[in-house]
Design a protein around this motif. Sequence first.
Motif, PDB file in Angstrom:
ATOM      1  N   ASN A  80      -2.584  14.096   5.618  1.00  0.00           N
ATOM      2  CA  ASN A  80      -3.199  14.120   6.960  1.00  0.00           C
ATOM      3  C   ASN A  80      -3.684  15.482   7.438  1.00  0.00           C
ATOM      4  O   ASN A  80      -3.348  15.932   8.529  1.00  0.00           O
ATOM      5  CB  ASN A  80      -2.191  13.623   7.996  1.00  0.00           C
ATOM      6  CG  ASN A  80      -2.472  12.188   8.350  1.00  0.00           C
ATOM      7  OD1 ASN A  80      -3.620  11.770   8.322  1.00  0.00           O
ATOM      8  ND2 ASN A  80      -1.436  11.441   8.674  1.00  0.00           N
ATOM      9  N   VAL A  97       2.017   9.813  -5.748  1.00  0.00           N
ATOM     10  CA  VAL A  97       2.774  11.014  -5.381  1.00  0.00           C
ATOM     11  C   VAL A  97       3.756  11.363  -6.501  1.00  0.00           C
ATOM     12  O   VAL A  97       3.892  12.514  -6.905  1.00  0.00           O
ATOM     13  CB  VAL A  97       3.528  10.798  -4.046  1.00  0.00           C
ATOM     14  CG1 VAL A  97       4.471  11.959  -3.771  1.00  0.00           C
ATOM     15  CG2 VAL A  97       2.533  10.660  -2.907  1.00  0.00           C
ATOM     16  N   PHE A 126      -5.620   2.141   4.451  1.00  0.00           N
ATOM     17  CA  PHE A 126      -4.854   3.021   5.328  1.00  0.00           C
ATOM     18  C   PHE A 126      -3.529   3.465   4.696  1.00  0.00           C
ATOM     19  O   PHE A 126      -3.308   4.661   4.472  1.00  0.00           O
ATOM     20  CB  PHE A 126      -4.610   2.312   6.663  1.00  0.00           C
ATOM     21  CG  PHE A 126      -3.717   3.061   7.598  1.00  0.00           C
ATOM     22  CD1 PHE A 126      -4.129   4.254   8.158  1.00  0.00           C
ATOM     23  CD2 PHE A 126      -2.453   2.580   7.902  1.00  0.00           C
ATOM     24  CE1 PHE A 126      -3.291   4.956   9.007  1.00  0.00           C
ATOM     25  CE2 PHE A 126      -1.615   3.271   8.758  1.00  0.00           C
ATOM     26  CZ  PHE A 126      -2.042   4.465   9.312  1.00  0.00           C
ATOM     27  N   PHE A 182      -2.099  15.280  -1.604  1.00  0.00           N
ATOM     28  CA  PHE A 182      -2.418  15.944  -0.335  1.00  0.00           C
ATOM     29  C   PHE A 182      -3.793  16.605  -0.424  1.00  0.00           C
ATOM     30  O   PHE A 182      -4.057  17.628   0.199  1.00  0.00           O
ATOM     31  CB  PHE A 182      -1.350  16.970   0.058  1.00  0.00           C
ATOM     32  CG  PHE A 182       0.031  16.409  -0.010  1.00  0.00           C
ATOM     33  CD1 PHE A 182       0.321  15.195   0.597  1.00  0.00           C
ATOM     34  CD2 PHE A 182       1.047  17.054  -0.692  1.00  0.00           C
ATOM     35  CE1 PHE A 182       1.594  14.642   0.532  1.00  0.00           C
ATOM     36  CE2 PHE A 182       2.318  16.505  -0.761  1.00  0.00           C
ATOM     37  CZ  PHE A 182       2.591  15.308  -0.157  1.00  0.00           C
ATOM     38  N   LEU A 229       2.920   5.873  -3.131  1.00  0.00           N
ATOM     39  CA  LEU A 229       4.110   6.506  -3.704  1.00  0.00           C
ATOM     40  C   LEU A 229       3.959   6.761  -5.207  1.00  0.00           C
ATOM     41  O   LEU A 229       4.315   7.835  -5.700  1.00  0.00           O
ATOM     42  CB  LEU A 229       5.332   5.617  -3.430  1.00  0.00           C
ATOM     43  CG  LEU A 229       6.606   5.924  -4.223  1.00  0.00           C
ATOM     44  CD1 LEU A 229       7.247   7.214  -3.741  1.00  0.00           C
ATOM     45  CD2 LEU A 229       7.599   4.777  -4.121  1.00  0.00           C
ATOM     46  N   SER A 252      -2.796   7.094   3.398  1.00  0.00           N
ATOM     47  CA  SER A 252      -1.954   7.848   4.317  1.00  0.00           C
ATOM     48  C   SER A 252      -0.836   8.571   3.563  1.00  0.00           C
ATOM     49  O   SER A 252      -0.536   9.727   3.848  1.00  0.00           O
ATOM     50  CB  SER A 252      -1.370   6.883   5.351  1.00  0.00           C
ATOM     51  OG  SER A 252      -0.537   7.553   6.235  1.00  0.00           O
ATOM     52  N   VAL A 253      -0.241   7.899   2.571  1.00  0.00           N
ATOM     53  CA  VAL A 253       0.854   8.500   1.817  1.00  0.00           C
ATOM     54  C   VAL A 253       0.377   9.720   1.019  1.00  0.00           C
ATOM     55  O   VAL A 253       1.024  10.760   1.013  1.00  0.00           O
ATOM     56  CB  VAL A 253       1.497   7.460   0.868  1.00  0.00           C
ATOM     57  CG1 VAL A 253       2.458   8.135  -0.107  1.00  0.00           C
ATOM     58  CG2 VAL A 253       2.217   6.401   1.670  1.00  0.00           C
ATOM     59  N   PRO A 261       0.808  -1.221   0.000  1.00  0.00           N
ATOM     60  CA  PRO A 261       0.000   0.000   0.000  1.00  0.00           C
ATOM     61  C   PRO A 261       0.847   1.281   0.000  1.00  0.00           C
ATOM     62  O   PRO A 261       0.467   2.256  -0.634  1.00  0.00           O
ATOM     63  CB  PRO A 261      -0.826  -0.108   1.285  1.00  0.00           C
ATOM     64  CG  PRO A 261      -0.473  -1.372   1.939  1.00  0.00           C
ATOM     65  CD  PRO A 261       0.408  -2.157   1.054  1.00  0.00           C
ATOM     66  N   VAL A 262       1.974   1.242   0.678  1.00  0.00           N
ATOM     67  CA  VAL A 262       2.821   2.428   0.712  1.00  0.00           C
ATOM     68  C   VAL A 262       3.353   2.740  -0.694  1.00  0.00           C
ATOM     69  O   VAL A 262       3.393   3.897  -1.126  1.00  0.00           O
ATOM     70  CB  VAL A 262       3.994   2.232   1.700  1.00  0.00           C
ATOM     71  CG1 VAL A 262       4.955   3.399   1.621  1.00  0.00           C
ATOM     72  CG2 VAL A 262       3.460   2.107   3.110  1.00  0.00           C
ATOM     73  N   ILE A 263       3.732   1.685  -1.425  1.00  0.00           N
ATOM     74  CA  ILE A 263       4.231   1.883  -2.790  1.00  0.00           C
ATOM     75  C   ILE A 263       3.087   2.359  -3.698  1.00  0.00           C
ATOM     76  O   ILE A 263       3.282   3.200  -4.568  1.00  0.00           O
ATOM     77  CB  ILE A 263       4.889   0.591  -3.310  1.00  0.00           C
ATOM     78  CG1 ILE A 263       6.097   0.261  -2.430  1.00  0.00           C
ATOM     79  CG2 ILE A 263       5.310   0.734  -4.765  1.00  0.00           C
ATOM     80  CD1 ILE A 263       6.815  -1.010  -2.793  1.00  0.00           C
TER      81      ILE A 263
END
Lengths: 293, 275
Positions: free
Chosen positions: B219, B114, B210, B136, B111, B214-215, B106-108
């Motif tokens: 937030n 982004v 999440f 964002f 990414l 989140s990335v 999920p983080v990738i």
Amino acid sequence: MVLPGFRITLGFTLTYTALIVLIPLSLLVWHASHLTAADFFKTVGNPQVVASYKLTFTASFLAALTNAVFGFIAAWALVRYRFPGRKILDSIIDIPFAIPTAVSGIALTTICADSGWVGGLAKAYGIKLVEFAERYRLDFFDVPLLDKVDGLRIAYTPLGVYTALVFIGLPFVVRTLQPAITDFDKEIEEAAHSLGANRFQTFWRIIFPSLVPALVTGFVLAFARALGEYGSVIFIAGNIPFETEITSQLIYTQLEELNYPKATAIALVMLVASFTCMFAINMIQWYSARYSK
Amino acid sequence: MRFRITEYFVPAILVTLTLVFLTFFLVLPLVTIFVEAFSKGYQAYLNAFNEEYAMSAIYLTIFTAAIAVPVNTIFGVAAAWCITKYRFWGRNVLITIIDLPFAISPVIAGLIFVLAFGKHSGFGGWFVDHNIEIIFAVPGIVLATVFVTFPFVARELIPLMQEQGSLEEEAAVSLGASGWQTFWRITLPNIKWGLIYGIILCNARAMGEFGAVSVVSGNIRGETNTLPLYIETLYASYATVPAFAMATLLAALGLITLVIKTAVEWKIKYDRSKG
């Protein structure tokens, strides 16, 4: 006879897949290609990053192994035996899929912290174990994670990372094995029986070998998921650099510091690992499909 | 009669191990969520919802799922139709590509969006120049959610439609039905349970995602906080009761998902046994 709709459905599928998956994913590779080889290897070989690989891969491997053993037992019991609560247990196997990772993360942390149900027990018995070892001069109280004051610590240690990864990987093993165990031909088992094999021999020589492809697939699926897991781990890990910081967390930190090239380089390493797992699963399935015929 | 150890002893041990293991890893975390949420009483639980930020997080979560789920459902049906009804070059590659988001951390996943829309990429720079916020901001959250929930419906439908074959559809078309009529009257009734199952799984993930969200979210309280992100913020600021109170919503959603899933599986089994 050709059904209508081929061009429109395929066209839509390809466009949408390209927009959502392929183009963004290739941008990652494109960004990574802007790094020089020296920069790339400096980033992915940084000691803190290497420590995170070690933790991520070791914890993922051990968690997948634990799931392979206990998941096998659970799948076997759920399919073969009738006991009270079986149906409920069978339907809650998917809880780690159904409950968001952030939610399971804070729940697991609460359970495994010192004041939690499991963490409290681990603390009390850990201290007793250390005292026992000291009294009889057994030198194992130097074991990492075991502590004279805190007992056995789970939360905020690698053991916590492992616990979260076992949780998240459990359904993969059970759900891959269940159909394989259900489909196993009872006649083959009966044949082995009537030829004089006892239950243990029948299991070990006849049933188990036919379940190995499903077991290995479940193991690799659990392992692959654990490699990339983020939400359920970060709360219980505590994210201490060199100790309990998983690679996903490290990528996240780089992003927060707007260090995009570094994040991209580390992400590429993890991506290669995930794709290798995916490839392995396809190979196992191809091999077992060919072998069973 | 001789006592066979394997007949009574082994099952008893295996069942006990299963009960202990599953209780520890599945039942305990689930129970904890509700125990913690109500640990300071009923009123404290309700107070958690009396927050402006809580309401905006719930709203954004529903908003995101309301876009991601329908879009991926339409895609899932279209993809399953072209993959199962026709043979074409690259078909297996397409199936593998559809599964890709499952294999990516999920983080990738966050990414890559982004990188795609951040101000450093030429593409993202254009949006920044035109004052269109993606990363964002809410569009980024929706995009990341669409990505992580991308395979769910397609994945449920492909094996199901493969198994059912196309004989019924072919009969309908040869009797003069149009493509749409064939789909609505023949295919849809046949796949409806699998479709429902895929949609609820997709929805559960869309509301609960999440890492990826989140990335890309940045937030920002009250603006880019989905429910899981809000839970993290609360938990990090030691607001345990409100964090778990919010978590009960997602846990309840998960449990409802499991109940529907069990019911659908039961229904499919029942239909099959009926012939």
